[in-house]
Design an enzyme around this catalytic site. Structure first.
Site, PDB file in Angstrom:
ATOM      1  N   PHE A  70       0.844  -1.194   0.000  1.00 53.51           N
ATOM      2  CA  PHE A  70       0.000   0.000   0.000  1.00 53.51           C
ATOM      3  C   PHE A  70       0.877   1.241   0.000  1.00 53.51           C
ATOM      4  CE2 PHE A  70       0.852  -1.123   4.369  1.00 53.51           C
ATOM      5  CZ  PHE A  70       1.118   0.088   5.002  1.00 53.51           C
ATOM      6  N   CYS A  71       0.282   2.354  -0.404  1.00 48.25           N
ATOM      7  CA  CYS A  71       0.969   3.646  -0.419  1.00 48.25           C
ATOM      8  C   CYS A  71      -0.089   4.737  -0.321  1.00 48.25           C
ATOM      9  CB  CYS A  71       1.826   3.800  -1.664  1.00 48.25           C
ATOM     10  SG  CYS A  71       0.912   3.609  -3.209  1.00 48.25           S
ATOM     11  N   THR A  72       0.296   5.982  -0.488  1.00 46.24           N
ATOM     12  CA  THR A  72      -0.615   7.096  -0.236  1.00 46.24           C
ATOM     13  C   THR A  72      -1.833   7.073  -1.150  1.00 46.24           C
ATOM     14  OG1 THR A  72       1.281   8.434   0.418  1.00 46.24           O
ATOM     15  CG2 THR A  72      -0.782   9.598   0.010  1.00 46.24           C
ATOM     16  N   ILE A 128      -4.025   4.610   0.616  1.00 40.78           N
ATOM     17  CA  ILE A 128      -4.464   4.934   1.974  1.00 40.78           C
ATOM     18  C   ILE A 128      -5.568   5.980   1.953  1.00 40.78           C
ATOM     19  CG2 ILE A 128      -3.715   5.823   4.224  1.00 40.78           C
ATOM     20  CD1 ILE A 128      -0.823   4.964   3.289  1.00 40.78           C
TER      21      ILE A 128
END
Length: 264
Positions: free
Chosen positions: A175-177, A204
């Site tokens: 996952f990332c921003t 996210i």
């Protein structure tokens, strides 16, 4: 007055980057927008802000281009304009990684919607990896996630070489921003023999927008690259500030945890 903040990206082959740059630069200026758009042969990446009507009109114009028809925007509201200028730039990559094989237009992992994310990451056979940089992970992450401790995304390749093995880590979730780093990271893993690779659709930000706090497995705040510094559940500003060294400082914090400088 409030401002609509829109974060979006899409991997898609762009044949004439300069023509697209000129078109979007003029369109955004006409709508009174601020923010930054990056264009590269591999696609587009942006965070923009402005009057809601202007943001809607700009997104509608962009989606009228068949190659961006399915573009997804993660949106929130800011009380003040979080950007100072309007910039549209052409770059070699929309996210610098430096690995030609990490091409989501060729291969990528499997999207997992926010509503299905909790069930995936609580499985015992899943290795959960936060693909963001150390200063981002420092203020918030998903429970049980591995922190690669990178200072820049290009360092993720070294993390993979030193710590991951496709014969051992058979199922990987990342996952990332906003989702863009995971697109490249998943393509990179698949190019290097990892087959069962998943990533959080919308990142996210979409998770914090869609999943109620009482059901969330997210702890802390999510760093964002604008004057809000970080957001929490509901994509609301968390009150973090940015130290001169670039490290986020928690609400009420007097000293930066990275450099030790006074944050007052």
């Amino acid at each position: 007055m409030t401002f609509t903040v829109s974060a979006f990206y899409k991997f898609s082959r762009v044949e004439d980057c300069e023509a697209l740059r000129a078109d979007l630069a003029a369109r955004g200026e006409g709508e009174g927008l601020c923010g930054t758009i990056l264009i590269a042969p591999e696609g587009i990446n942006a965070t923009i802000a402005g009057p809601d009507s202007g943001v809607r009109a700009f997104l509608a114009h962009l989606r009228s281009d068949p190659q961006f028809a399915g573009l997804v925007s993660k949106e929130s509201v800011a009380e003040t304009q979080p950007f100072q200028r309007w910039k549209v730039k052409v770059k070699p990559e929309i996210l610098t990684f430096g690995a030609a094989e990490a091409d989501p237009n060729v291969r990528a992992g499997t999207y997992i919607k926010p509503q299905e994310w909790n069930a995936l990451i609580t499985r015992e056979d899943v290795l959960l990896i936060d693909t963001r940089n150390d200063y981002e992970v420092a203020i918030g992450t998903f429970r049980g996630a591995v922190d690669p401790k990178t200072r820049a995304f290009t360092g993720f390749k070294d993390f993979v070489a030193a710590n991951l093995d496709p014969s051992t880590h058979r199922t990987v979730a990342m996952f990332c921003t906003g989702g863009i780093r995971c697109e490249k990271a998943s393509a990179y893993l698949r190019a290097h023999g990892f087959e069962d690779v998943y990533h959080l659709e919308g990142g996210i930000l979409k998770y914090l927008e869609d999943i109620p706090a009482e059901q969330s497995l997210w702890d802390g705040a999510c760093f964002v690259f604008d004057e809000r510094v970080a957001v929490g559940h509901g994509v609301q500003p968390s009150g973090h500030r940015l130290c001169r060294c670039g490290w986020p400082v928690a609400p009420g914090g007097a000293v930066c945890s990275s450099c030790g400088a006074s944050a007052t």
